[in-house]
Design a protein around this motif. Structure first.
Motif, PDB file in Angstrom:
ATOM      1  N   GLN A 436      -8.507  -8.071 -16.144  1.00 20.00           N
ATOM      2  CA  GLN A 436      -8.708  -7.165 -16.721  1.00 20.00           C
ATOM      3  C   GLN A 436      -9.825  -6.038 -16.122  1.00 20.00           C
ATOM      4  O   GLN A 436      -9.343  -4.982 -16.026  1.00 20.00           O
ATOM      5  N   ARG A 437     -10.711  -6.623 -15.848  1.00 22.81           N
ATOM      6  CA  ARG A 437     -11.905  -6.230 -15.427  1.00 22.81           C
ATOM      7  C   ARG A 437     -11.323  -5.958 -14.033  1.00 22.81           C
ATOM      8  O   ARG A 437     -12.590  -4.148 -13.696  1.00 22.81           O
ATOM      9  N   LEU A 438     -11.040  -6.081 -13.134  1.00 16.53           N
ATOM     10  CA  LEU A 438     -10.180  -6.204 -11.966  1.00 16.53           C
ATOM     11  C   LEU A 438      -8.991  -4.629 -11.151  1.00 16.53           C
ATOM     12  O   LEU A 438      -8.552  -4.586 -10.409  1.00 16.53           O
ATOM     13  N   GLU A 439      -8.679  -4.274 -12.285  1.00 16.65           N
ATOM     14  CA  GLU A 439      -8.079  -3.854 -12.911  1.00 16.65           C
ATOM     15  C   GLU A 439      -7.745  -2.824 -11.833  1.00 16.65           C
ATOM     16  O   GLU A 439      -6.343  -1.736 -11.055  1.00 16.65           O
ATOM     17  N   HIS A 440      -8.914  -1.834 -11.809  1.00 15.27           N
ATOM     18  CA  HIS A 440      -8.519  -0.675 -10.267  1.00 15.27           C
ATOM     19  C   HIS A 440      -9.195  -1.232  -8.757  1.00 15.27           C
ATOM     20  O   HIS A 440      -9.029  -0.417  -8.406  1.00 15.27           O
ATOM     21  N   SER A 441      -9.433  -2.053  -8.804  1.00 15.88           N
ATOM     22  CA  SER A 441      -9.831  -2.995  -7.642  1.00 15.88           C
ATOM     23  C   SER A 441      -9.358  -2.904  -6.596  1.00 15.88           C
ATOM     24  O   SER A 441      -7.800  -3.829  -6.458  1.00 15.88           O
ATOM     25  N   SER A 442      -9.079  -2.647  -5.413  1.00 18.66           N
ATOM     26  CA  SER A 442      -7.525  -3.028  -4.451  1.00 18.66           C
ATOM     27  C   SER A 442      -7.469  -4.034  -3.730  1.00 18.66           C
ATOM     28  O   SER A 442      -7.014  -4.466  -3.548  1.00 18.66           O
ATOM     29  N   MET A 479      -0.873  -8.779   3.175  1.00 22.36           N
ATOM     30  CA  MET A 479      -1.572  -7.927   2.963  1.00 22.36           C
ATOM     31  C   MET A 479      -2.590  -6.223   3.625  1.00 22.36           C
ATOM     32  O   MET A 479      -2.154  -5.616   2.757  1.00 22.36           O
ATOM     33  N   ASP A 480      -1.470  -6.730   4.932  1.00 27.38           N
ATOM     34  CA  ASP A 480      -1.507  -4.774   5.446  1.00 27.38           C
ATOM     35  C   ASP A 480      -0.861  -4.193   4.686  1.00 27.38           C
ATOM     36  O   ASP A 480      -1.119  -3.047   5.130  1.00 27.38           O
ATOM     37  N   GLY A 481       0.685  -4.808   4.480  1.00 27.66           N
ATOM     38  CA  GLY A 481       1.370  -4.447   4.046  1.00 27.66           C
ATOM     39  C   GLY A 481       0.937  -3.417   2.862  1.00 27.66           C
ATOM     40  O   GLY A 481       1.133  -1.809   2.079  1.00 27.66           O
ATOM     41  N   VAL A 482       0.181  -4.424   1.790  1.00 26.84           N
ATOM     42  CA  VAL A 482      -0.374  -3.508   0.274  1.00 26.84           C
ATOM     43  C   VAL A 482      -1.648  -3.078   0.576  1.00 26.84           C
ATOM     44  O   VAL A 482      -1.542  -1.520  -0.141  1.00 26.84           O
ATOM     45  N   ARG A 483      -1.962  -3.163   1.614  1.00 24.86           N
ATOM     46  CA  ARG A 483      -3.085  -2.566   2.573  1.00 24.86           C
ATOM     47  C   ARG A 483      -2.634  -0.929   2.883  1.00 24.86           C
ATOM     48  O   ARG A 483      -3.157   0.034   2.663  1.00 24.86           O
ATOM     49  N   THR A 484      -1.560  -1.230   2.899  1.00 27.18           N
ATOM     50  CA  THR A 484      -1.995   1.123   3.416  1.00 27.18           C
ATOM     51  C   THR A 484      -0.854   1.393   2.621  1.00 27.18           C
ATOM     52  O   THR A 484      -1.072   2.161   2.054  1.00 27.18           O
ATOM     53  N   ARG A 485      -0.206   0.911   1.156  1.00 27.47           N
ATOM     54  CA  ARG A 485      -0.015   0.793  -0.183  1.00 27.47           C
ATOM     55  C   ARG A 485      -1.265   2.067  -0.635  1.00 27.47           C
ATOM     56  O   ARG A 485      -0.748   2.936  -1.262  1.00 27.47           O
ATOM     57  N   GLU A 486      -1.745   0.729  -0.606  1.00 25.34           N
ATOM     58  CA  GLU A 486      -3.179   1.337  -1.299  1.00 25.34           C
ATOM     59  C   GLU A 486      -3.831   2.650  -0.874  1.00 25.34           C
ATOM     60  O   GLU A 486      -4.148   3.914  -1.163  1.00 25.34           O
ATOM     61  N   ASN A 487      -3.773   2.522   1.027  1.00 29.19           N
ATOM     62  CA  ASN A 487      -4.208   4.443   1.589  1.00 29.19           C
ATOM     63  C   ASN A 487      -3.218   5.191   0.772  1.00 29.19           C
ATOM     64  O   ASN A 487      -3.929   6.121   0.849  1.00 29.19           O
ATOM     65  N   GLN A 488      -2.283   5.029   1.346  1.00 28.70           N
ATOM     66  CA  GLN A 488      -1.037   5.832   0.590  1.00 28.70           C
ATOM     67  C   GLN A 488      -1.343   6.874  -0.403  1.00 28.70           C
ATOM     68  O   GLN A 488      -1.467   7.986  -1.203  1.00 28.70           O
ATOM     69  N   GLN A 489      -2.292   6.063  -1.380  1.00 30.20           N
ATOM     70  CA  GLN A 489      -2.672   6.153  -3.347  1.00 30.20           C
ATOM     71  C   GLN A 489      -3.434   7.015  -2.406  1.00 30.20           C
ATOM     72  O   GLN A 489      -3.845   7.624  -3.618  1.00 30.20           O
ATOM     73  N   ASP A 572     -13.181  -0.927   3.425  1.00 30.76           N
ATOM     74  CA  ASP A 572     -13.706  -2.497   2.528  1.00 30.76           C
ATOM     75  C   ASP A 572     -12.767  -2.995   2.868  1.00 30.76           C
ATOM     76  O   ASP A 572     -12.798  -4.555   2.042  1.00 30.76           O
ATOM     77  N   MET A 573     -10.979  -2.799   2.535  1.00 30.50           N
ATOM     78  CA  MET A 573      -9.889  -3.514   2.226  1.00 30.50           C
ATOM     79  C   MET A 573     -10.229  -4.118   3.827  1.00 30.50           C
ATOM     80  O   MET A 573      -8.981  -5.576   3.922  1.00 30.50           O
ATOM     81  N   ARG A 574      -9.610  -3.718   4.686  1.00 30.64           N
ATOM     82  CA  ARG A 574      -9.646  -4.091   6.070  1.00 30.64           C
ATOM     83  C   ARG A 574     -10.619  -4.839   6.575  1.00 30.64           C
ATOM     84  O   ARG A 574     -10.053  -6.146   6.837  1.00 30.64           O
ATOM     85  N   VAL A 575     -11.579  -4.799   6.098  1.00 27.22           N
ATOM     86  CA  VAL A 575     -12.879  -6.222   6.173  1.00 27.22           C
ATOM     87  C   VAL A 575     -12.813  -7.258   6.082  1.00 27.22           C
ATOM     88  O   VAL A 575     -12.363  -8.943   5.951  1.00 27.22           O
TER      89      VAL A 575
END
Length: 612
Positions: A436-442, A479-489, A572-575
């Motif tokens: 719940q605390r990290l609901e906004h964390s990519s 993980m890269d797929g999620v990272r791509t969607r996060e970057n799109q967002q 940060d996501m890539r690292v």
């Protein structure tokens, strides 16, 4: 980002005009600042003028005519102390045409100084108080604005009531409102006690003159008493004065078909002639005694006054031209005042400067209100489009900035927990409170998808204690797929900001070009170039470009700021992906993965861009 918007609002605050706290009376809703400027930046008058009837010329270029009564009856003029009410006279007031001429009695005008008065208006219950008899000092014995219609005798503004005996000439547009067009017929003024003069007494005649025909000797002023005479006229276009047959003439003729200020003064044993406030000729003679009728624009007829007052056979012609603002005084007006009249009563006066209008609440609305009232309907369409673009871009910037801030804060919290995870990679996957605390964390979402991949394989019977290189690569791809969607967002709707940056100035420029075209078209159709008519339209046209820049500049700053923050989150996501995969390979990977990963890293290093 909030600091940026606060700075923009502060800049808008500085643009709004400051207002004084004092207010004359609460019944008046608005006021306008008017400055009398005799400094070098203004009229450049060094000598004190004393009591002066100041001409206030209102038009759509300096006044909106909003809130004032239709006849201007609620106008009041107050000194800078916000207490002393100044007398005034309304010569003309036409809010429909956007023109008004008002004379204000200023008790004292100093040389080389700037002083303010206030014009109050906006009281629909206020009665009319304009009075020419109080506005002009008692030394004026006759004063004619020629505001009457053709066929009516010229009316005297002063308390002496020296209305003309004849209805000569026709009414035309003059320097100040209406003027009198003469075609050789004299305008006769009465032989009243106020217009009589003893020998050697002081006297001033002044008027705006436009000579339409320069042939012969034409009289502008004529007084005769027996053998005594006082004449003011033009000879072949050159002005002259004549006292008892002695003449002094100017060395330069009047400009044909142009308005010029002409004055005659008598003081002691000197009679002087002034053109545009400058002395050009004089006679060392005293003013004769006169009790007779005064002729303006011609000579006295044989029936005027006493028979001995009329010439036997006049060699002079009547004046062919126009007169405006005719004044007679029983004192010799100082040269500085005549110069001030010549310089300040024309349309290009620098003596009077008009400030902004203020509402009683203290909010300055004059400049902005004037500008908005001058905007035509077609320009409003473009401005409204720009305003909508501005609102949209500001909403996007604020929302995206808040969203990135929440992601960054969540990632920071996740980083702190992940640093303690050690070899237990699935340690936080089932922690609902932390979720719940990290609901906004990519990073948290990347972590969850990686743990889900591991558990999915375990549930399907795979041995997760020893993960193959292909499995680790598959987890990385997830993980890269999620990272791509996060970057799109993160990048979503930023294209709207780029459109505002690129398109805002062009849309504003389109509005300016169309506005200028309309202004010049209207000027061409009117057939008269008037800066007061052109200036409002030009200012309104430029408002469209200003609005376009106001859309683009904040959007540019916000866009660059958001791009920078998005890159930080993306990094940060890539690292994190690399760090998690490395830990996974360290704990569960096979030896063959090490060789595969080594080759992958070497390939990535060889193809990495070189930093400048």
């Amino acid at each position: 980002m909030p600091r940026l918007f606060i700075s923009l609002l502060l800049c808008l605050g500085f643009v709004l005009p400051a207002t004084a706290q004092a207010w004359w009376q609460d019944d008046w809703q608005y006021r306008k600042q008017i400055s009398v400027d005799t400094t070098p930046q203004g009229a450049a008058i060094n000598d004190a003028l004393g009591r002066t009837a100041l001409l206030i010329r209102l038009h759509t270029g300096n006044f909106t005519f909003d809130g004032v009564k239709e006849d201007g009856a609620d106008l009041r003029f107050v000194a800078a102390d916000d207490k002393t009410v100044l007398n005034h006279q309304i010569e003309s007031f036409d809010p429909l045409m956007g023109m008004a001429l008002i004379w204000v009695d200023v008790p004292k005008i100093e040389g080389g100084q700037r002083q303010d008065i206030w014009m109050y208006y906006g009281n629909q219950k206020a009665p009319a108080t304009g009075n020419g008899q109080l506005t002009f000092d008692p030394s004026y014995t006759a004063l004619y604005h020629f505001e009457g219609a053709t066929g009516t005798p010229a009316r005297d503004t002063t308390a002496y009531g020296n209305t003309a005996q004849t209805a000569t000439g026709s009414s035309i547009d003059g320097v100040i409102g209406r003027a009198l067009q003469l075609s050789g017929q004299a305008l006769l003024l009465p032989a009243s006690p106020s217009l009589q003069h003893t020998a050697g007494s002081a006297f001033t005649f002044s008027a705006w003159v436009r000579q339409d025909q320069a042939s012969g000797e034409q009289l502008i002023l004529a007084r005769r008493e027996g053998s005594a005479s006082l004449l003011l006229g033009v000879s072949q276009g050159t002005p002259f004065i004549e006292v008892d047959g002695q003449r002094a003439a100017s060395a330069q003729a009047l400009n044909p078909a142009q308005w010029q200020h002409l004055a005659l003064t008598a003081q002691g044993s000197k009679v002087s002639l002034f053109v545009n406030g400058r002395e050009i000729a004089s006679l060392a003679l005293a003013m004769p005694l006169f009790n007779s009728v005064i002729a303006v624009g011609g000579d006295l007829p044989a029936t005027a006054g006493t028979p001995e007052a009329a010439p036997a056979a006049s060699a002079y012609q009547g004046f062919i031209g126009a007169l405006d603002e005719l004044r007679l005084s029983k004192v010799a007006r100082p040269a500085a005042l005549l110069l001030a009249d010549a310089n300040s009563q024309g349309a290009e006066s620098k003596l009077v400067a008009y400030g902004v209008d203020e509402e009683q609440s203290g909010f300055g609305f004059g400049s902005l209100g004037f500008l908005l009232n001058a905007v035509p309907l077609d320009a409003w369409v473009i401005i409204i489009v720009l305003v909508l673009m501005m609102i949209q871009s500001w909403v996007i910037m604020i929302r995206k900035n808040n969203s990135v801030s929440r992601v960054s804060q969540g990632n920071q919290v996740f980083r702190e927990h992940f640093a303690k995870i050690g070899t237990r990679l699935e340690m936080y996957a089932d922690d609902h409170e932390l979720a719940q605390r990290l609901e906004h964390s990519s990073l948290w979402r990347l972590y969850l998808v990686a743990v889900k991949e591991i558990r999915t394989r375990r549930e399907q019977g795979a041995d997760t204690s020893s993960v193959s290189a292909a499995t680790i690569e598959a987890i990385r791809c997830s993980m890269d797929g999620v990272r791509t969607r996060e970057n799109q967002q993160l990048s979503s709707r930023l294209s709207t900001l780029s459109n505002a940056i690129a398109g805002g100035p062009y849309i504003g420029l389109l509005g300016t070009v169309l506005g200028i075209m309309v202004v010049f078209l209207g000027t061409a159709m009117a057939g008269d170039v008037n800066i007061n008519a052109i200036a409002p339209g030009m200012a309104a046209a430029l408002l469209a470009t200003a609005m376009g820049l106001f859309v683009a500049i904040p959007a540019l700053f916000g866009y660059n700021r958001l791009i920078t923050r998005n890159k930080e989150v993306s990094a940060d996501m890539r690292v994190f992906v690399d760090e998690f995969i490395t830990r996974l390979a360290e704990m569960h990977g096979e030896s063959q993965f090490s060789e595969h990963a080594h080759r992958r890293g070497a390939h990535a290093f060889d193809n990495a861009p070189v930093s400048a």
